[in-house]
Enzyme design. Structure first.
Site: not given
Length: 418
Positions: A96, A306
């Site tokens: 991303n 994460d």
């Protein structure tokens, strides 16, 4: 590099020294001796640390760095330094970025940026071009350039046929497909878990159903196609059950859980602090208990931070407008160490993810490469901004009590010890 680790309790199920307290001698990046007591040779640096425990180097399978494109959130260099301080000798970096990591050139750029660092960077390539969910990206070329898996970070594959084609195609070269578990037609513009707290605080909800429908669909497709599927950061009790049933059928499916989903629940949203806005959202206490049980039973293979740095301009906003995400590297061990035993944590950070992502395992054994994490599982403290090395400070664990201190790592013939 010449090091002598003194009185280290070894946590490594692949080593004959598992659960034993030993001295470890390291020279030129390799373990040369393991014994009950080793006298420090001339020219060696002796490392003596309180309640020292060591394991194989930890591997985090879901980390975001901003570079290229979002360097204000995090650079690759600072991100890898933060990972090393947090106990990770390897990280898988999500695609991303801007531009999205969806080509051979993008993979090579990221790998070159991370050359000669203590912590190894493994790129995850985007599953679809520009992570838009329309056309497959250059999967084979990216794997040849060093991509270890393919997935669109926090974006589900809404086109079922595209997932089917991807799972069929990647079997030709052993590729691993990552499919984020959220049906957007159910999740819509949701912000938090859809339950009594979302109603109580007037925030739009994301039902557990959004996750479970997507997982059920993906597993049906996997059963039809074959191939290897990884479902990242599951967050509900039913999700654990679905994966457990699929594994019993013999499907090649694995999954991970984020550290914050093992510790925190949707009671946290009462503060309206945007740091609690994560994806998947924090669920109920019932879900948290089921996730912990899933890790202990081996249904959930991996625990990840994460880690998702978000700059202050996009995080310190009204809850509706803030971006999803929390940093997680620095708080990782102190969080999960409160609810899981050391053996389970280490297994979910070493042998399990290394096998799934096809990365070499370096057992703590004489003659092997020294790839080691150093930690103390007993130390308790309150996590604050002084503990954060990341450029962005958006941590869901700020002001929380944590248990367990990371001393650092030894890897790639280098060491980083706090």
């Amino acid at each position: 590099m010449k090091l002598l680790l003194k009185s280290a309790t070894i946590i490594d199920e692949t080593s004959k020294f598992h659960h034993q307290k030993k001295d470890i001698l390291i020279e030129n990046g390799a373990i040369t001796q393991i014994a009950t007591s080793i006298k420090k040779p001339t020219g060696y640096k002796e490392i003596v640390l309180e309640n020292l425990h060591v394991s194989q180097g930890w591997f985090d399978t879901s980390v975001c760095f901003g570079e290229p494109g979002f360097e204000e959130r995090e650079t690759i260099q600072n991100g890898l330094e933060t990972a090393a301080k947090s106990g990770f000798t390897a990280v898988a970096v999500n695609p991303n970025t801007n531009p999205v990591t969806d080509s051979k050139a993008a993979i090579e750029f990221i790998k070159n940026k991370a050359a000669k660092t203590t912590t190894q960077l493994y790129p995850i390539g985007a599953f679809t071009k520009n992570s838009e969910g329309k056309d497959l990206a250059e999967l084979f070329d990216m794997q040849n350039s060093g991509a270890i898996a393919f997935g669109d970070y926090n974006k589900s594959v809404s086109n079922a046929n595209l997932l089917k084609i991807g799972l069929l195609y990647t079997q030709n070269f052993g590729g691993l497909v990552i499919s984020f578990p959220q049906d957007n037609s159910i999740a819509l513009e949701g912000l938090v878990n859809e339950e009594k707290n979302s109603t109580k605080y007037g925030l739009k909800g994301i039902p557990s159903l959004a996750e479970e429908l997507q997982i059920a669909r993906d597993l049906y497709i996997l059963e039809y196609t074959g191939g290897k599927l990884h479902i990242p950061t599951i967050s509900t009790k039913k999700a654990v059950k679905l994966v457990k049933e699929a594994k019993k059928k013999g499907l090649d499916v694995t999954c991970s859980v984020a550290a914050h989903h093992l510790i925190l629940n949707d009671d946290e949203i009462s503060s309206f602090d945007a740091n609690t806005k994560v994806l998947p959202p924090l669920r109920t206490q019932k879900d948290t208990k089921a996730l912990i049980k899933g890790v202990k039973e081996g249904v959930i293979d991996i625990i990840t931070s994460d880690h998702n740095p978000i700059d202050i301009e996009h995080k310190k906003l009204e809850y509706e407008k803030a971006k999803f995400g929390t940093i997680g590297l620095e708080s990782f061990f102190g969080a999960v160490n409160q609810v899981l035993d050391i053996d389970t944590i280490v297994k979910c950070l070493t042998t399990n993810p290394l096998k799934i992502f096809n990365i070499p395992i370096h057992s703590i054994t004489v003659g092997n490469k020294a790839n080691i994490t150093l930690f103390n599982p007993k130390e308790e403290y309150v996590f604050n901004k002084d503990h954060i090395s990341s450029t962005s400070k958006n941590s869901v664990f700020l002001d929380k009590k944590l248990k367990g201190k990371v001393y650092g790592v030894i890897a790639n013939n280098k060491y980083e010890i706090n």
